[in-house]
Design a protein around this motif. Structure first.
Motif, short mmCIF file in Angstrom:
data_model
loop_
_atom_site.label_atom_id
_atom_site.label_comp_id
_atom_site.label_asym_id
_atom_site.label_seq_id
_atom_site.Cartn_x
_atom_site.Cartn_y
_atom_site.Cartn_z
N MET A 1 2.90 -4.86 -2.08
CA MET A 1 3.41 -4.12 -3.30
C MET A 1 4.39 -4.55 -4.63
SD MET A 1 2.35 -0.38 -2.77
CE MET A 1 2.97 0.14 -3.98
N LEU A 2 3.98 -4.42 -5.27
CA LEU A 2 5.13 -5.10 -6.22
C LEU A 2 5.57 -4.09 -7.18
CD1 LEU A 2 1.89 -7.87 -7.66
CD2 LEU A 2 4.25 -8.39 -6.08
N LYS A 3 7.28 -4.05 -7.50
CA LYS A 3 7.86 -3.63 -8.53
C LYS A 3 6.80 -3.20 -9.90
CE LYS A 3 12.07 -3.99 -6.25
NZ LYS A 3 13.55 -4.39 -6.32
N PRO A 4 7.35 -2.39 -10.43
CA PRO A 4 7.33 -1.01 -10.05
C PRO A 4 6.58 -0.60 -9.55
CG PRO A 4 6.75 -0.99 -12.33
CD PRO A 4 6.59 -2.01 -12.06
N ILE A 5 6.60 0.30 -8.42
CA ILE A 5 6.35 0.59 -7.59
C ILE A 5 5.59 2.69 -7.87
CG2 ILE A 5 5.94 1.95 -5.18
CD1 ILE A 5 8.10 -0.31 -4.09
N LEU A 7 3.86 5.71 -7.46
CA LEU A 7 3.23 6.96 -6.39
C LEU A 7 1.82 6.99 -6.20
CD1 LEU A 7 4.21 8.93 -4.44
CD2 LEU A 7 3.16 10.55 -5.38
N GLU A 8 1.09 6.85 -7.07
CA GLU A 8 -0.10 6.51 -6.52
C GLU A 8 -1.31 5.37 -5.53
OE1 GLU A 8 -0.10 5.99 -10.77
OE2 GLU A 8 0.03 7.56 -10.13
N ARG A 9 -0.29 4.35 -6.24
CA ARG A 9 -0.88 2.81 -5.72
C ARG A 9 0.36 2.72 -3.73
NH1 ARG A 9 1.10 -2.14 -9.73
NH2 ARG A 9 -0.55 -3.28 -6.91
N LEU A 10 1.42 3.74 -4.03
CA LEU A 10 1.89 3.50 -2.12
C LEU A 10 1.11 4.43 -1.56
CD1 LEU A 10 4.26 3.28 -0.85
CD2 LEU A 10 5.07 5.12 -2.12
N GLN A 11 0.71 5.10 -2.54
CA GLN A 11 -0.27 6.22 -0.95
C GLN A 11 -1.29 5.47 -0.64
OE1 GLN A 11 -0.21 9.51 -3.85
NE2 GLN A 11 1.16 10.96 -2.35
N ALA A 12 -2.26 5.10 -1.88
CA ALA A 12 -3.62 4.07 -1.88
C ALA A 12 -3.12 3.24 -0.41
CB ALA A 12 -4.03 3.69 -3.11
N ALA A 13 -1.61 2.78 -0.51
CA ALA A 13 -1.85 1.31 0.18
C ALA A 13 -1.39 2.00 1.42
CB ALA A 13 -0.51 0.54 -0.03
N VAL A 17 -3.32 1.30 5.43
CA VAL A 17 -3.30 0.56 6.44
C VAL A 17 -3.23 2.22 7.88
CG1 VAL A 17 -0.75 0.49 7.66
CG2 VAL A 17 -1.06 -0.41 5.26
N LYS A 18 -3.78 3.45 7.31
CA LYS A 18 -3.34 4.17 8.03
C LYS A 18 -4.70 3.71 8.91
CE LYS A 18 -0.94 7.65 6.97
NZ LYS A 18 -0.54 9.36 6.92
N ALA A 19 -5.60 2.99 7.31
CA ALA A 19 -7.62 2.65 8.76
C ALA A 19 -7.54 1.67 8.78
CB ALA A 19 -8.35 2.95 7.36
N ILE A 20 -6.32 0.44 8.76
CA ILE A 20 -7.15 -0.16 9.73
C ILE A 20 -6.44 -0.33 10.94
CG2 ILE A 20 -5.99 -2.82 9.10
CD1 ILE A 20 -6.64 -2.89 6.87
N ALA A 21 -4.47 0.05 10.82
CA ALA A 21 -4.35 0.04 12.60
C ALA A 21 -4.32 0.98 12.52
CB ALA A 21 -2.46 1.58 11.89
N PRO A 22 -5.64 1.27 13.61
CA PRO A 22 -5.73 1.72 15.50
C PRO A 22 -7.05 0.43 15.71
CG PRO A 22 -6.34 4.01 13.47
CD PRO A 22 -5.63 2.53 12.59
N ALA A 23 -7.20 0.10 14.27
CA ALA A 23 -8.49 -1.01 14.70
C ALA A 23 -7.59 -2.23 15.74
CB ALA A 23 -9.51 -0.92 13.94
N SER A 24 -6.47 -2.61 14.58
CA SER A 24 -5.65 -3.59 14.82
C SER A 24 -4.98 -3.72 16.10
CB SER A 24 -4.90 -4.22 13.60
OG SER A 24 -4.01 -3.17 13.27
#
Length: 143
Positions: A1-5, A7-13, A17-24
């Motif tokens: 993420m780059l500034k300025p942050i 809200l919608e980009r933060l939620q998407a990020a 991560v939630k989708a990738i984390a269990p598999a990794s």
């Protein structure tokens, strides 16, 4: 993420991560292996001590004494770290001592008189015993 942050980009990020984390995390499990040996620095060389040969680990000042059937070694590692890594093999009988479960042949009360008796773990292959703290005496009842 780059500034300025935003809200919608933060939620998407976060969702990504939630989708990738269990598999990794599942992919990393085979790599999470405990050590089979302890590395001891002794007189300019490194001695590898198999975990199966360790009878107990006792914290003394900034070192941990590793006791095997033949000899004692000094290790510069915390007893808390050893307990976290090898908690299935060792049990904590005292705040400064971890003992290999397979090395305990029994328990007995020892002391200078009948009022000051304290439980001690009798160990296989070595003459010394390990005092069991009052806080850890519940382990004796389980065994």
């Amino acid at each position: 993420m780059l500034k300025p942050i935003r809200l919608e980009r933060l939620q998407a990020a976060i969702e990504k991560v939630k989708a990738i984390a269990p598999a990794s995390l599942e992919a990393l499990k085979p790599l999470q292996k405990t050590r089979s040996h302890l590395s001891i620095h002794e007189r300019g060389s490194i001695v590898l001590i198999p975990i199966e040969e360790v009878i107990y680990c006792r914290a003394e000042l900034k070192y941990v004494t590793i006791r095997t059937k033949e000899k004692e070694y000094l290790l510069e590692e915390s007893i808390t770290h050893l307990e976290a890594e090898f908690g299935e093999i060792f049990i904590r009988l005292h705040r400064n001592c971890l003992v290999a479960q397979r090395a305990i042949s029994g328990y007995e009360k020892r002391g200078d008189d009948t009022e000051n008796l304290q439980w001690h773990a009798i160990l296989k292959d070595v003459p010394e015993t390990i005092a069991v703290s009052r806080r850890q005496q519940h382990l004796i009842r389980k065994s």
